[in-house]
Enzyme design. Sequence first.
Site, PDB file in Angstrom:
ATOM      1  N   TRP A 137       0.823  -1.210   0.000  1.00  0.00           N
ATOM      2  CA  TRP A 137       0.000   0.000   0.000  1.00  0.00           C
ATOM      3  C   TRP A 137       0.854   1.256   0.000  1.00  0.00           C
ATOM      4  O   TRP A 137       0.535   2.228  -0.691  1.00  0.00           O
ATOM      5  CB  TRP A 137      -0.993  -0.021   1.168  1.00  0.00           C
ATOM      6  CG  TRP A 137      -1.922  -1.189   1.087  1.00  0.00           C
ATOM      7  CD1 TRP A 137      -2.017  -2.228   1.977  1.00  0.00           C
ATOM      8  CD2 TRP A 137      -2.881  -1.479   0.046  1.00  0.00           C
ATOM      9  NE1 TRP A 137      -2.971  -3.128   1.549  1.00  0.00           N
ATOM     10  CE2 TRP A 137      -3.508  -2.697   0.378  1.00  0.00           C
ATOM     11  CE3 TRP A 137      -3.264  -0.835  -1.128  1.00  0.00           C
ATOM     12  CZ2 TRP A 137      -4.511  -3.280  -0.420  1.00  0.00           C
ATOM     13  CZ3 TRP A 137      -4.246  -1.408  -1.928  1.00  0.00           C
ATOM     14  CH2 TRP A 137      -4.860  -2.610  -1.570  1.00  0.00           C
TER      15      TRP A 137
ATOM     16  N   ASP B 240      -1.903   6.398   6.178  1.00  0.00           N
ATOM     17  CA  ASP B 240      -2.921   5.459   5.724  1.00  0.00           C
ATOM     18  C   ASP B 240      -3.124   4.499   6.894  1.00  0.00           C
ATOM     19  O   ASP B 240      -2.257   3.683   7.202  1.00  0.00           O
ATOM     20  CB  ASP B 240      -2.409   4.719   4.481  1.00  0.00           C
ATOM     21  CG  ASP B 240      -3.353   3.605   4.035  1.00  0.00           C
ATOM     22  OD1 ASP B 240      -4.411   3.414   4.671  1.00  0.00           O
ATOM     23  OD2 ASP B 240      -3.017   2.924   3.046  1.00  0.00           O
TER      24      ASP B 240
ATOM     25  N   LYS C 146     -12.179  -1.981   6.529  1.00  0.00           N
ATOM     26  CA  LYS C 146     -11.300  -2.806   7.346  1.00  0.00           C
ATOM     27  C   LYS C 146     -11.726  -2.800   8.806  1.00  0.00           C
ATOM     28  O   LYS C 146     -11.683  -3.818   9.450  1.00  0.00           O
ATOM     29  CB  LYS C 146      -9.840  -2.346   7.237  1.00  0.00           C
ATOM     30  CG  LYS C 146      -9.291  -2.327   5.822  1.00  0.00           C
ATOM     31  CD  LYS C 146      -8.835  -3.693   5.346  1.00  0.00           C
ATOM     32  CE  LYS C 146      -8.567  -3.766   3.844  1.00  0.00           C
ATOM     33  NZ  LYS C 146      -7.714  -2.726   3.303  1.00  0.00           N
TER      34      LYS C 146
HETATM   35  C1  LIG Z   1      -7.093  -2.258   2.040  1.00  0.00           C
HETATM   36  C2  LIG Z   1      -6.101  -1.208   2.149  1.00  0.00           C
HETATM   37  C3  LIG Z   1      -6.004  -0.188   1.193  1.00  0.00           C
HETATM   38  C4  LIG Z   1      -6.867  -0.135  -0.034  1.00  0.00           C
HETATM   39  O1  LIG Z   1      -8.120   0.329   0.311  1.00  0.00           O
HETATM   40  P1  LIG Z   1      -9.226   0.636  -0.790  1.00  0.00           P
HETATM   41  O2  LIG Z   1     -10.319   1.214   0.056  1.00  0.00           O
HETATM   42  O3  LIG Z   1      -9.577  -0.672  -1.418  1.00  0.00           O
HETATM   43  O4  LIG Z   1      -8.669   1.590  -1.757  1.00  0.00           O
HETATM   44  C5  LIG Z   1      -5.050   0.776   1.376  1.00  0.00           C
HETATM   45  N1  LIG Z   1      -4.253   0.772   2.447  1.00  0.00           N
HETATM   46  C6  LIG Z   1      -4.310  -0.179   3.391  1.00  0.00           C
HETATM   47  C7  LIG Z   1      -3.383  -0.136   4.549  1.00  0.00           C
HETATM   48  C8  LIG Z   1      -5.238  -1.200   3.267  1.00  0.00           C
HETATM   49  O5  LIG Z   1      -5.314  -2.149   4.208  1.00  0.00           O
END
Ligand SMILES: *Cc1c(COP(=O)(O)O)cnc(C)c1O
Length: 354
Positions: A100, A167, A191
């Site tokens: 990511w 993130d 998540k």
């Molecule tokens: C799942 C995830 C993403 C991607 O998320 P989307 O909502 O599908 O764009 C980005 N960063 C992390 C840390 C993730 O776990």
Amino acid sequence: MKKHNFSAGPCILPQSVMQQAAEAVVELDNSGLSLIEISHRSPAFVSIMDKATSLALELLGLEGKGYQALFLQGGASQQFLNVAYNLLENKAGYANTGTWSTKAMKEAKLLGEVVELSSSKDANFNYIPKGFDIPSDLDYLHITTNNTIFGTQYKALPETSVPLVSDSSSDIFSRSLDFSKFAILYAGAQKNMGPAGATLVIVKDEVLGKVSRQIPSMLDYKIHADKESMFNTPPVFAVYTSMLNLEWLKNKGGIAVIEKENDAKAALMYGEIDRNPLFNGFAATEDRSNMNATFTLADEVHKERFEAMAKEAGLNGINGHRSVGGYRASMYNALPIESVQVLVDVMKTLEQNA
Ligand SMILES: *Cc1c(COP(=O)(O)O)cnc(C)c1O
């Protein structure tokens, strides 16, 4: 039979939240209307959005501290670009801790200079680099607090005077941190917060309005903040369900309480990974994620039987990501410790019969 859901995302939510969300799709609060057929400008939905944003700030301890909570779309992946659009004028620093972060850097490079300040790629991202140099002239430092795929997590935030962006898709609302250290914190809902379709962006007012470029409206945090996440039609179902889940968390006692539960689940899981000679942990011990435990079989000869036993026990979503292999037990807020115990018991039984 209800399964033990270890899926990495979309993932488990509290049963009561799913029940309430389902009811609201049929009829919202005795209104004679469904949640998904009312105007997003109606007082009913405006108050849902207000509640969702204020719960998010309250749970993070950021109320009245100059932050906005925005519910946007496009997932965390869209924020890889939006962060750079809104903050990157000259140079940004990224800590590369996995898939990511790598993707986040790729998008930011479209808009300015991106410096990879650290990387754990040399060891297939099984650890979090620490103590790396952070130049003071960066527009921001970007980190990924929890690396969902590799199962690593920052235990302490890097010390820096530059705006910190994270993130935090897979560990937001799971543990206490000093959230006022962040300039921007973003997370795809699916998540640990709600269903897919909404993305939470927590942004500190003072970091906006500093870049010289023109920002397209849909990418502009300031516009979304001024319009209270209603610049265009918000993802009403995802916002509502996230709101219910944040309410569930608040009623439980908030992040401090869930953190203890998450610590207990992680201790049980890693305890077995370390004890059981048939399994090896993937991530470096001191960087292990409390959300996603990654592990492999010491000998693939047990693979078929382990997976059959896991299926038989009703365990869902424990297969590892293809870039790590093996297994991944995602233990988000709503996963009960009883489910972890079922997985641990399967691992023990496998060992006893090996
Ligand atoms: C799942 C995830 C993403 C991607 O998320 P989307 O909502 O599908 O764009 C980005 N960063 C992390 C840390 C993730 O776990």
